[in-house]
Design a protein around this motif. Structure first.
Motif, PDB file in Angstrom:
ATOM      1  N   CYS A   1      47.197 114.592  74.733  1.00 16.78           N
ATOM      2  CA  CYS A   1      46.925 115.668  73.786  1.00 16.78           C
ATOM      3  C   CYS A   1      45.420 115.677  73.518  1.00 16.78           C
ATOM      4  N   ARG A   2      44.896 116.835  73.148  1.00 12.15           N
ATOM      5  CA  ARG A   2      43.452 116.978  72.933  1.00 12.15           C
ATOM      6  C   ARG A   2      43.028 116.352  71.607  1.00 12.15           C
ATOM      7  N   ILE A   3      41.891 115.674  71.621  1.00 16.60           N
ATOM      8  CA  ILE A   3      41.319 115.134  70.393  1.00 16.60           C
ATOM      9  C   ILE A   3      39.927 115.717  70.191  1.00 16.60           C
ATOM     10  N   ASP A   4      39.463 115.706  68.942  1.00 11.63           N
ATOM     11  CA  ASP A   4      38.102 116.151  68.623  1.00 11.63           C
ATOM     12  C   ASP A   4      37.165 114.969  68.437  1.00 11.63           C
ATOM     13  N   SER A   5      37.722 113.807  68.158  1.00  6.09           N
ATOM     14  CA  SER A   5      36.992 112.547  68.096  1.00  6.09           C
ATOM     15  C   SER A   5      38.013 111.442  68.294  1.00  6.09           C
ATOM     16  N   VAL A   6      37.538 110.243  68.604  1.00  6.62           N
ATOM     17  CA  VAL A   6      38.453 109.135  68.890  1.00  6.62           C
ATOM     18  C   VAL A   6      38.928 108.524  67.579  1.00  6.62           C
ATOM     19  N   PRO A   7      40.231 108.513  67.314  1.00  7.09           N
ATOM     20  CA  PRO A   7      40.731 107.893  66.085  1.00  7.09           C
ATOM     21  C   PRO A   7      40.340 106.420  66.007  1.00  7.09           C
TER      22      PRO A   7
ATOM     23  N   PHE B   1      32.918 123.825  78.434  1.00  3.59           N
ATOM     24  CA  PHE B   1      33.103 122.438  78.022  1.00  3.59           C
ATOM     25  C   PHE B   1      32.138 122.089  76.893  1.00  3.59           C
ATOM     26  N   LEU B   2      30.866 122.448  77.048  1.00  7.05           N
ATOM     27  CA  LEU B   2      29.896 122.148  75.995  1.00  7.05           C
ATOM     28  C   LEU B   2      30.296 122.818  74.688  1.00  7.05           C
ATOM     29  N   LEU B   3      30.773 124.050  74.762  1.00  5.09           N
ATOM     30  CA  LEU B   3      31.221 124.733  73.544  1.00  5.09           C
ATOM     31  C   LEU B   3      32.396 124.005  72.904  1.00  5.09           C
ATOM     32  N   SER B   4      33.275 123.407  73.703  1.00  6.32           N
ATOM     33  CA  SER B   4      34.433 122.701  73.143  1.00  6.32           C
ATOM     34  C   SER B   4      34.013 121.460  72.372  1.00  6.32           C
ATOM     35  N   ILE B   5      32.806 120.965  72.651  1.00  6.45           N
ATOM     36  CA  ILE B   5      32.255 119.832  71.916  1.00  6.45           C
ATOM     37  C   ILE B   5      31.486 120.320  70.696  1.00  6.45           C
TER      38      ILE B   5
ATOM     39  N   CYS C   1      22.165 115.319  72.182  1.00  5.05           N
ATOM     40  CA  CYS C   1      23.428 114.766  71.717  1.00  5.05           C
ATOM     41  C   CYS C   1      24.008 115.619  70.590  1.00  5.05           C
ATOM     42  N   TRP C   2      25.301 115.452  70.377  1.00  2.00           N
ATOM     43  CA  TRP C   2      26.034 116.208  69.370  1.00  2.00           C
ATOM     44  C   TRP C   2      26.986 115.245  68.657  1.00  2.00           C
ATOM     45  N   SER C   3      26.954 115.261  67.344  1.00  2.00           N
ATOM     46  CA  SER C   3      27.843 114.412  66.563  1.00  2.00           C
ATOM     47  C   SER C   3      29.220 115.036  66.497  1.00  2.00           C
ATOM     48  N   LEU C   4      30.240 114.217  66.652  1.00  2.00           N
ATOM     49  CA  LEU C   4      31.614 114.695  66.568  1.00  2.00           C
ATOM     50  C   LEU C   4      32.087 114.654  65.122  1.00  2.00           C
ATOM     51  N   ARG C   5      32.891 115.650  64.778  1.00  2.00           N
ATOM     52  CA  ARG C   5      33.468 115.674  63.454  1.00  2.00           C
ATOM     53  C   ARG C   5      34.708 114.801  63.423  1.00  2.00           C
ATOM     54  N   PRO C   6      34.868 113.946  62.415  1.00  2.00           N
ATOM     55  CA  PRO C   6      36.053 113.080  62.348  1.00  2.00           C
ATOM     56  C   PRO C   6      37.320 113.889  62.159  1.00  2.00           C
TER      57      PRO C   6
END
Length: 376
Positions: free
Chosen positions: A184-190, A279-283, A371-376
């Motif tokens: 399943c897709r994640i937005d950041s690693v739990p 892909f970049l937009l998905s990040i 670089c781009w910070s991921l949202r939790p």
């Protein structure tokens, strides 16, 4: 439970699919090839829904032939719907093969794998065939999916640990795990996944393989429990999102399109068909909801995009854009496009991910690059 089709015919069709996956280069490991040859996908997918929402089933004489063909083709099949929306599917076998080979499991060393997203149970069966019952733990948040998957696994002779749980929390009771794979897709690693990995360095380090944005990332422990790093794999990976709790089935409502003053943009409509840029937009901007106008060749000529925070933008055929909402969404897309073009249109394989305690950053061409910070 459905009535099985002719076993010889199913075996023949399954072998043909496996050969096609091998010929295309997606299935190269002999051990995984054997697993795909032995595990019957049709048992785990007794029905699915077509693009019109129609149920295609082994139990329906009118759709049985279509069902039998589909489960033996390299197709993703929607297997669960809630409130009219697709909420679970059986992944495309070629993508499954790519992920299982990228997981880098080893036979005969007691390696333990945690799967996030049981779904139909088919992927869990493949893992169990390769590693054994005691080496596989699979979790899902939907009680009906778990019950059906457990029944199908038992029917086919596999008994991994099947657990009803929120995938974001992993399953600490049976940790640590040498490998964690998410379907399943994640937005950041739990953080829970990182804590449940085995200790070690180099090839002995615990690893996570998951769809982040719309590509696969593989990371490994680099230090303490919340330190990890790795790279994205080539190509795309389009999965349904990781769910927390039960699905309410309430559809997302799109705000009205903006009608304010238009301005010029440097992002051409053609860029929206470029999977590397997407892909970049998905990040940069996860969870965008897109709608397109296409020409006769299927290329975008205009688009509308909605963000969950209520921000909306519309790209018009004349190369102008209008926006509305709490921020300038299109400016974020323009900034990403500038980085994308300045670095020669990089694909996912040029990006990586660094996790340091609670901070997570996706980077381009090395940790010192953009670089781009991921949202939790």
């Amino acid at each position: 439970m459905t009535t099985d089709p002719d076993l010889a015919q199913a075996t023949t069709r399954r072998a043909a699919l496996v050969q096609a996956l091998a010929d295309s280069g997606e299935l190269t490991d002999p051990a995984w090839r054997t697993a795909f040859e032995r595990v019957p996908r049709h048992v785990f997918v007794p029905y699915f829904y077509d693009h019109m929402g129609r149920r295609i089933s082994a139990d329906d004489a009118d759709t049985r032939d279509a069902w039998f063909d589909a489960v033996h083709e390299d197709r993703a099949l929607v297997t669960h719907r809630t409130g009219g929306a697709a909420t679970s599917s059986s992944s495309q076998p070629s993508v499954m093969a790519t992920m299982l080979e990228a997981l880098r499991v080893e036979d005969g060393v007691g390696m333990k794998v945690l799967e996030i997203g049981t779904g139909t149970g088919y992927n869990a069966a493949l893992l169990t065939h390769r590693l054994g019952n005691d080496s596989v733990v699979t979790v899902d948040t939907e009680p009906d999916l778990i019950a059906a998957a457990r029944t199908r696994l038992t029917e086919t002779g596999y008994e991994p640990n099947v657990v009803l749980a929120d995938g974001a929390h992993g399953h600490p009771d049976l940790a640590p795990y040498d490998r964690i794979i998410a379907t399943c897709r994640i937005d950041s690693v739990p953080p829970a996944w990182l804590r449940q990995l085995t200790d070690g360095t180099g090839s002995d380090a615990g690893q996570i393989l998951a769809p982040l944005g719309n590509a696969l990332v593989r990371i490994h422990r680099t230090g303490g429990p919340l330190q990890a790093e790795g790279c994205f794999l080539p190509g795309g990976a389009y999965f349904m999102p990781l769910r927390h709790g039960t699905v309410d089935g309430i559809p997302v409502r799109r705000p009205a399109l903006p009608t304010g003053k238009a301005r010029r943009t440097d992002v051409p409509a053609s860029a929206l068909a470029d999977n590397a840029y997407r892909f970049l937009l998905s990040i940069v901007e996860p969870h965008l909801d897109w709608q397109y106008d296409l020409d006769d060749a299927g290329k975008p000529t205009a688009a509308r995009v909605w963000s969950p925070d209520g921000t909306i933008a519309a790209l018009h055929p004349d190369g102008t854009v209008t926006e509305a909402g709490p921020r300038s969404l299109w400016s974020r897309l323009e900034e990403a496009y500038r980085v994308f073009t300045e670095h020669d249109g990089p694909g996912p394989e040029r990006y990586g991910l660094t996790v340091d305690h609670e901070a997570q950053r996706v980077w381009l061409d090395g940790p010192g690059g953009p670089c781009w910070s991921l949202r939790p």
